[in-house]
Design an enzyme around this catalytic site. Structure first.
Site, PDB file in Angstrom:
ATOM      1  N   GLU A  39     -35.657  30.250 -48.020  1.00  0.00           N
ATOM      2  CA  GLU A  39     -35.028  29.905 -46.793  1.00  0.00           C
ATOM      3  C   GLU A  39     -33.312  30.396 -48.150  1.00  0.00           C
ATOM      4  O   GLU A  39     -33.347  30.178 -48.679  1.00  0.00           O
ATOM      5  CB  GLU A  39     -35.581  28.472 -46.689  1.00  0.00           C
ATOM      6  CG  GLU A  39     -35.366  27.653 -47.069  1.00  0.00           C
ATOM      7  CD  GLU A  39     -35.307  26.161 -46.474  1.00  0.00           C
ATOM      8  OE1 GLU A  39     -36.134  26.627 -45.276  1.00  0.00           O
ATOM      9  OE2 GLU A  39     -35.706  24.965 -46.736  1.00  0.00           O
ATOM     10  N   ARG A  47     -42.537  10.140 -36.323  1.00  0.00           N
ATOM     11  CA  ARG A  47     -42.610   8.455 -36.830  1.00  0.00           C
ATOM     12  C   ARG A  47     -41.095   7.921 -37.015  1.00  0.00           C
ATOM     13  O   ARG A  47     -39.831   8.470 -36.379  1.00  0.00           O
ATOM     14  CB  ARG A  47     -43.183   8.546 -38.228  1.00  0.00           C
ATOM     15  CG  ARG A  47     -42.980   9.335 -38.658  1.00  0.00           C
ATOM     16  CD  ARG A  47     -43.205   8.570 -41.127  1.00  0.00           C
ATOM     17  NE  ARG A  47     -43.168   9.636 -41.379  1.00  0.00           N
ATOM     18  CZ  ARG A  47     -41.359   9.194 -42.601  1.00  0.00           C
ATOM     19  NH1 ARG A  47     -40.788   8.180 -41.922  1.00  0.00           N
ATOM     20  NH2 ARG A  47     -41.036  10.321 -43.077  1.00  0.00           N
TER      21      ARG A  47
END
Length: 308
Positions: free
Chosen positions: A37, A133
């Protein structure tokens, strides 16, 4: 955080670096696939707190986690203090859209890198990951929204919905600024806590107490100090006082490092990017000349840096 990543600045280094990352991936996870990327040299790390019930999803605004050392977060701020309303809407809206598309049911954090100034409503931003989470830095979102994220997560897991919990997007409001600092052991800084004292009026999350034995074999973080102010300047002043007033005798902690960050003109004046600490060598302790000495002034020396 940061494992298995490498920056390639020269085309001739691509093959060797790719092979190294692939080997680390295979050793860690049994699979050697990696992806490529764009590298953003001076990015801002902005993450969005989300909450979903499997049918609907809402966001509780953003956190600026750009103050990092070697890709590890050190100081977190909520909300992003220069964030334009347009950019906030775009980033937070993208996070909600992503979570709703998969029927997300939990508290979570959608992380992005922003390329450019947060005041620019049209700044480009790129998806990093979704952490399904509660995050270490969820505390500062709780401080500026007044919502107990842990309780909401548990109640959603028990079958309640966003609507039954009163979690409605247009009812959320930001109240001031909150800062969290991560107190950690320096290399070789473990030992027995001889004296422990928390700063008054500060939210402290830790398992440390007098008589505990702390080791450096695992995550060096031993405590989180969380403060809130009606303005960023007030929150920053409280963060400085919190670090200065946190006493953990018997251990070597990164208080000096944290204070260098919190008092630095760049952080006081505005936002900083993810490599700001290393670029300014703020993690390198300054060796002071002996009292009364006549030798040349000492500058930074390359010694083991505190790891937050």
């Amino acid at each position: 955080g940061g494992r298995g990543q490498a920056v390639v600045l020269k085309p001739e280094d691509l093959a060797e670096t790719f092979a190294k990352c692939s080997k680390e991936a295979e050793m860690s996870f049994g699979r050697g696939e990696v992806f490529i990327e764009s590298f953003l040299a001076k990015a801002r790390h902005i993450e969005v707190q989300v909450m979903g019930d499997g049918k609907q999803c809402v966001h509780l605004f953003e956190r600026d986690c750009s103050v990092q050392l070697r890709k590890q977060k050190v100081v977190e701020i909520a909300p992003g203090r220069e964030m334009s309303a347009k950019l906030r809407e775009r980033i937070c809206g993208s996070a909600v859209k992503l979570c709703q598309s998969v029927g997300y049911a939990n508290a979570g954090t959608v992380e992005f890198l922003v390329d450019g100034d947060l005041t620019n409503g049209d700044a480009s931003f790129y998806f990093l990951e979704l952490n399904p989470r509660i995050q270490v830095e969820h505390t500062i979102t709780e401080e500026v929204t007044g919502i107990d994220l842990v309780a909401m997560q548990i109640r959603i897991a028990g079958g309640e919905s966003l609507s039954s919990l009163g979690l409605q997007q247009d009812l959320f409001q930001l109240d001031g600024f909150a800062i969290q600092v991560r107190v950690g052991l320096q290399p070789g800084g473990g030992g027995t806590v001889a004296n422990y004292k928390e700063p008054a009026g500060v939210r402290v999350e830790t398992a440390v107490k007098q008589g505990n034995v702390a080791v450096t074999d695992y995550d060096p973080m031993i405590a989180k100090l969380i403060v809130r102010g009606s303005t960023f300047a007030e929150a920053l002043q409280k963060a400085n006082a919190a670090v200065s007033g946190f006493v953990v005798e018997g251990l070597k902690i990164n208080s000096d490092f944290l204070l260098r960050l919190l008092t630095h003109p760049d952080l006081v004046a505005g936002g900083v990017h993810t490599t700001w600490v290393e670029d300014n060598k703020l993690h390198v302790p300054v060796k002071k000349a002996p009292a009364g000495g006549t030798g040349p002034e000492q500058g930074p020396v390359d010694v083991a840096s505190p790891f937050p």
